[in-house]
Scaffold this active site. Structure first.
Site, PDB file in Angstrom:
ATOM      1  N   HIS A  36      -3.395  -7.296  -9.891  1.00 25.73           N
ATOM      2  CA  HIS A  36      -2.150  -7.531 -10.628  1.00 25.73           C
ATOM      3  C   HIS A  36      -2.149  -8.931 -11.230  1.00 25.73           C
ATOM      4  O   HIS A  36      -1.801  -9.897 -10.550  1.00 25.73           O
ATOM      5  CB  HIS A  36      -0.943  -7.375  -9.693  1.00 25.73           C
ATOM      6  CG  HIS A  36      -0.644  -5.962  -9.335  1.00 25.73           C
ATOM      7  ND1 HIS A  36       0.210  -5.176 -10.073  1.00 25.73           N
ATOM      8  CD2 HIS A  36      -1.119  -5.178  -8.343  1.00 25.73           C
ATOM      9  CE1 HIS A  36       0.256  -3.965  -9.534  1.00 25.73           C
ATOM     10  NE2 HIS A  36      -0.546  -3.943  -8.486  1.00 25.73           N
ATOM     11  N   SER A  67       4.415   1.112  -6.177  1.00 25.84           N
ATOM     12  CA  SER A  67       3.097   1.555  -5.725  1.00 25.84           C
ATOM     13  C   SER A  67       3.103   1.897  -4.236  1.00 25.84           C
ATOM     14  O   SER A  67       2.186   2.546  -3.741  1.00 25.84           O
ATOM     15  CB  SER A  67       2.037   0.482  -6.010  1.00 25.84           C
ATOM     16  OG  SER A  67       1.862   0.310  -7.405  1.00 25.84           O
ATOM     17  N   ASP A  86      -0.063 -10.035 -13.187  1.00 26.08           N
ATOM     18  CA  ASP A  86       1.348 -10.425 -13.218  1.00 26.08           C
ATOM     19  C   ASP A  86       1.807 -10.993 -11.880  1.00 26.08           C
ATOM     20  O   ASP A  86       2.918 -11.536 -11.784  1.00 26.08           O
ATOM     21  CB  ASP A  86       2.211  -9.210 -13.577  1.00 26.08           C
ATOM     22  CG  ASP A  86       1.899  -8.010 -12.699  1.00 26.08           C
ATOM     23  OD1 ASP A  86       2.753  -7.600 -11.900  1.00 26.08           O
ATOM     24  OD2 ASP A  86       0.787  -7.451 -12.804  1.00 26.08           O
ATOM     25  N   CYS A 121      -4.176  -1.761 -12.358  1.00 28.66           N
ATOM     26  CA  CYS A 121      -4.109  -1.030 -11.088  1.00 28.66           C
ATOM     27  C   CYS A 121      -4.311   0.472 -11.296  1.00 28.66           C
ATOM     28  O   CYS A 121      -5.406   0.896 -11.625  1.00 28.66           O
ATOM     29  CB  CYS A 121      -2.808  -1.361 -10.357  1.00 28.66           C
ATOM     30  SG  CYS A 121      -2.891  -1.040  -8.578  1.00 28.66           S
TER      31      CYS A 121
END
Length: 361
Positions: free
Chosen positions: A331, A45, A333, A246
């Site tokens: 996120h 990103s 994760d 995202c």
């Protein structure tokens, strides 16, 4: 080896070079993360961006084999106040300097990152360049202003060919817009059988695989630069459960009639408080994005806003009212960051199971 950081507004910072040699131009952004620099640098990103760390010491625990979020990072450069020349950690295999040299990423240290961050917060992200101090300033500044930043960022970082990550459970198609490995890890922990597909995969090709669910991953840049994905989402939603993260969240929003906008300086860090509206629960989250969904553009007839960011009130989660589909801007994760929101992956598992039961009863 001295280096110079030049901002688009003419501000100049003098510093010392580390990492790879060479002049670079990119959008300069800042992350407030106090740790997790390896995961941040390897997060796709940050494609095309000059990444500034606000924490004053970076590199003190080195770089190891386990914390990569991509194999070939594509951020343009790294800016720090001070980098640790001698890391100290039992897992360390490389110093930050050695790592950046291997990945061909320049770094500049000795920068007043607090002053730099205050400027970016006041004026917004901007173009910047890192150059040799011997370069004539006027020439370097003219080159910086003349540089047009790329818009095909997802195309640069997405896989070119599909590949499997075998498991024994639910079949999940992962659309790679610049994915973090931690997304695959979380799905693999839940024994999902994964097929990772390029960003421009058609709806027909996805549905041919008869997946139990589709994951829309994170990625760099403006979501409006990926019209293929918006059309694909419109065709698959309702036919298969969807979870977006995202950039995947922004694309899901665009596919359902919302608008997105470029934020002044974005959210990049590990401590962003997000409130789940239904429960009132607050999670501290890992975030990395420069665009957001415009709240007024969310149509309440088909979308429900599920999460909001407590610092600025931005939209952080959506759920479709008619289809089994939801998305979050942060996120879950983590990697790096807190694991407060990992249960969203379990929610995705439950959504897939319920949909399968309903349609195969």
């Amino acid at each position: 080896m001295k280096r110079r950081l030049i901002l688009e507004d003419g501000t100049v910072f003098e510093g010392v070079g580390f990492g790879a040699a060479g002049d670079v131009v990119g959008e300069i952004v800042f992350s407030t993360a106090m740790t997790g620099y390896q995961e941040s640098i390897t997060d796709q990103s940050y494609n095309g961006q000059i990444l500034t760390f606000t924490y004053p010491m970076i590199g003190n625990y080195g770089v190891n084999r386990d914390d990569y979020e991509s194999i070939a990072p594509t951020c343009k450069a790294v800016v720090v106040k001070e980098f640790a020349r001698r890391p100290s950690n039992w897992r360390a295999q490389l110093s930050l300097d050695e790592f950046l040299k291997r990945k061909n990423i320049p770094g500049i240290a000795g920068i007043d990152t607090r002053a730099l961050t205050r400027k970016l917060r006041a004026h917004g992200t901007m173009k910047a360049s890192i150059v040799d101090p011997e370069d004539v300033f006027e020439h370097a500044f003219d080159q910086l202003r003349a540089t047009v930043l790329p818009i095909n960022q997802v195309q640069q970082v997405s896989t070119q060919t599909p590949y499997p990550s075998p498991g024994i459970g639910r079949n999940v198609v992962v659309i790679d817009f610049g994915l973090k490995h931690s997304i695959l890890r979380e799905l693999s922990k839940r024994e999902c059988n994964l097929t990772v597909m390029p960003y421009d995969t058609s709806a027909e090709a996805i549905l041919e695989l008869n997946p139990d669910g589709v994951m829309l991953t994170n990625g760099p840049g403006d979501p409006k630069d990926v019209p293929e994905a918006i059309q694909m989402i419109q065709k698959i939603q309702g036919k298969v459960p969807i979870f977006g993260i995202c950039l995947g969240h922004q694309l899901f929003a665009l596919a359902n009639g919302c608008d997105t906008y470029k934020m002044k300086f974005g959210h990049r860090g590990l401590n962003h408080p997000v409130k789940e509206i239904a429960s009132g629960k607050i999670a501290f989250t890992s975030q990395n994005h420069g665009y957001a969904v415009a709240e007024k553009s969310v149509n309440p007839a088909n979308l429900l806003i599920t999460h909001v960011e407590l610092n600025d009130g931005t939209v952080e989660g959506l759920r479709h009212k008619l289809y089994p589909a939801f998305s979050v801007q942060f996120h879950p994760d983590a990697a790096p960051g807190p694991h407060d929101a990992l249960d969203l992956f379990d929610e995705f598992m439950e959504l897939m199971d319920a949909f399968k039961e309903e349609h195969h009863a």
